[in-house]
Write a protein that holds these residues in place. Structure first.
Motif, short mmCIF file in Angstrom:
data_model
loop_
_atom_site.label_atom_id
_atom_site.label_comp_id
_atom_site.label_asym_id
_atom_site.label_seq_id
_atom_site.Cartn_x
_atom_site.Cartn_y
_atom_site.Cartn_z
N UNK A 107 15.90 1.84 -6.11
CA UNK A 107 15.66 2.18 -4.71
C UNK A 107 16.43 3.43 -4.31
N UNK A 108 15.93 4.08 -3.28
CA UNK A 108 16.65 5.19 -2.67
C UNK A 108 16.32 5.23 -1.20
N UNK A 150 20.34 2.13 -8.08
CA UNK A 150 20.26 3.13 -7.01
C UNK A 150 19.82 4.46 -7.58
N UNK A 151 18.85 5.08 -6.92
CA UNK A 151 18.43 6.43 -7.28
C UNK A 151 19.02 7.43 -6.30
N UNK A 152 19.45 8.57 -6.79
CA UNK A 152 20.02 9.58 -5.91
C UNK A 152 18.95 10.24 -5.03
N UNK A 153 17.71 10.22 -5.49
CA UNK A 153 16.63 10.88 -4.74
C UNK A 153 15.30 10.24 -5.11
N UNK A 154 14.25 10.62 -4.39
CA UNK A 154 12.92 10.07 -4.64
C UNK A 154 12.44 10.41 -6.04
N UNK A 155 12.75 11.63 -6.51
CA UNK A 155 12.32 12.04 -7.84
C UNK A 155 12.89 11.13 -8.92
N UNK A 156 14.12 10.69 -8.73
CA UNK A 156 14.74 9.81 -9.72
C UNK A 156 14.04 8.46 -9.76
N UNK A 169 6.78 13.85 1.51
CA UNK A 169 7.34 13.12 0.37
C UNK A 169 6.38 13.17 -0.82
N UNK A 170 5.09 12.98 -0.55
CA UNK A 170 4.12 13.03 -1.64
C UNK A 170 4.08 14.41 -2.30
N UNK A 171 4.14 15.46 -1.49
CA UNK A 171 4.16 16.82 -2.04
C UNK A 171 5.41 17.01 -2.91
N UNK A 172 6.50 16.45 -2.47
CA UNK A 172 7.76 16.60 -3.19
C UNK A 172 7.72 15.95 -4.57
N UNK A 173 7.13 14.75 -4.65
CA UNK A 173 7.14 14.01 -5.92
C UNK A 173 5.89 14.24 -6.77
N UNK A 174 4.89 14.91 -6.21
CA UNK A 174 3.61 15.09 -6.88
C UNK A 174 3.74 15.64 -8.31
N UNK A 175 4.60 16.64 -8.58
CA UNK A 175 4.70 17.18 -9.94
C UNK A 175 5.11 16.15 -10.99
N UNK A 176 5.72 15.05 -10.55
CA UNK A 176 6.19 14.03 -11.49
C UNK A 176 5.20 12.89 -11.68
N UNK A 177 4.13 12.89 -10.90
CA UNK A 177 3.21 11.76 -10.92
C UNK A 177 2.11 11.93 -11.95
#
Length: 264
Positions: A22-23, A42-48, A68-76
């Motif tokens: 969770x974060x 615990x995750x430091x950020x959404x990407x983690x 948030x979706x734009x931020x994590x999109x490259x990892x999805x």
């Protein structure tokens, strides 16, 4: 609602705390949850969180979801599944942003008691695996009901907002009893709370339906009947106006969300 989901998942034993990462934008809130469930990661950020998880719950305000979706999109990837719990954003809008499988699940505070209803809507590309998994997951703490987009708001009003609405009415019921009689607020609160719990059990066990319950208690010419007359006279279109107002706010939220998604 994120905290409610975590507690309900763990209380129902559907998820072990060690399975959760969770974060939170406010790190102290995430740490507070970890103090109660020490094996949570615990995750430091959404990407983690995305890097360590395949099933990802997004429990933020509607206008915070798009950034948030734009931020994590490259990892999805297509193997991930995103679950949003906010009603103004449709699964189609989620699918327009991310390359993942998506679902929208609207929970209720009643899930904390492993009760109530969870409203399920799956995206077109959500696999049968994730649909079955999520249905089973939420069935451990609620009744799951699949809903189309056109009844999202009213369903959420009943399931998710309903506890607050009827808690308000019950408090007014108690206040009037205290005002008009010699009963104390403490006594009236205990009686009213236990009454509503007992009523719920009658419905849960299907001993009565709502109409038959009213008929059973209301004796012709009796006290309950006189009270029902007052309710019929005073309520008027109160609940009609309630749904009108919640839908007005819903439409405002949708308009703001659409501006974000249309500018992608």
């Amino acid at each position: 609602m994120g905290r409610i989901l975590i507690d309900a998942f763990i209380e129902s034993k559907a998820v072990h705390p060690s399975q959760l990462t969770i974060t939170n934008r406010t790190k102290g809130k995430a740490k507070t949850i970890q103090k109660q469930h020490q094996e949570i990661q615990l995750g430091d950020c959404a990407e983690e969180v995305v890097r360590s998880s395949q099933l990802i719950f997004i429990c933020v305000k509607p206008l915070d979801i798009h950034p948030l979706l734009i931020k994590i999109k490259p990892l999805l990837t297509k193997e991930h599944c995103i679950v949003s719990i906010t009603s103004p954003i449709s699964v189609e809008q989620l699918e327009s942003i991310v390359p993942t499988q998506v679902a929208r699940i609207i929970p209720s505070i009643t899930n904390l008691a492993l009760s109530g209803v969870s409203l399920m809507t799956y995206g077109d590309h959500c696999s049968s695996f994730y649909q079955n998994y999520l249905t089973n997951l939420f069935s451990s703490m609620s009744k799951t009901v699949s809903i189309p987009q056109n009844i999202t708001r009213v369903s959420s009003d009943i399931v998710s907002c309903g506890p607050a609405f009827f808690s308000f009415l019950l408090q007014k019921f108690i206040d009037a009893a205290v005002q008009e009689t010699e009963i104390s607020k403490e006594e009236a609160t205990i009686m009213a709370s236990d009454m509503i719990i007992g009523m719920g059990k009658l419905l849960e066990k299907e001993i009565f339906t709502l109409p038959t319950l009213q008929e059973k208690v209301s004796v012709k010419g009796g006290v309950t009947g006189e009270g029902i007359k007052v309710l019929e006279e005073e309520l008027g279109d109160m609940f009609v106006r309630l749904f009108q107002k919640t839908h007005e706010k819903f439409d405002e939220d949708i308009e703001l969300v659409e501006k974000q998604f249309n500018f992608t």
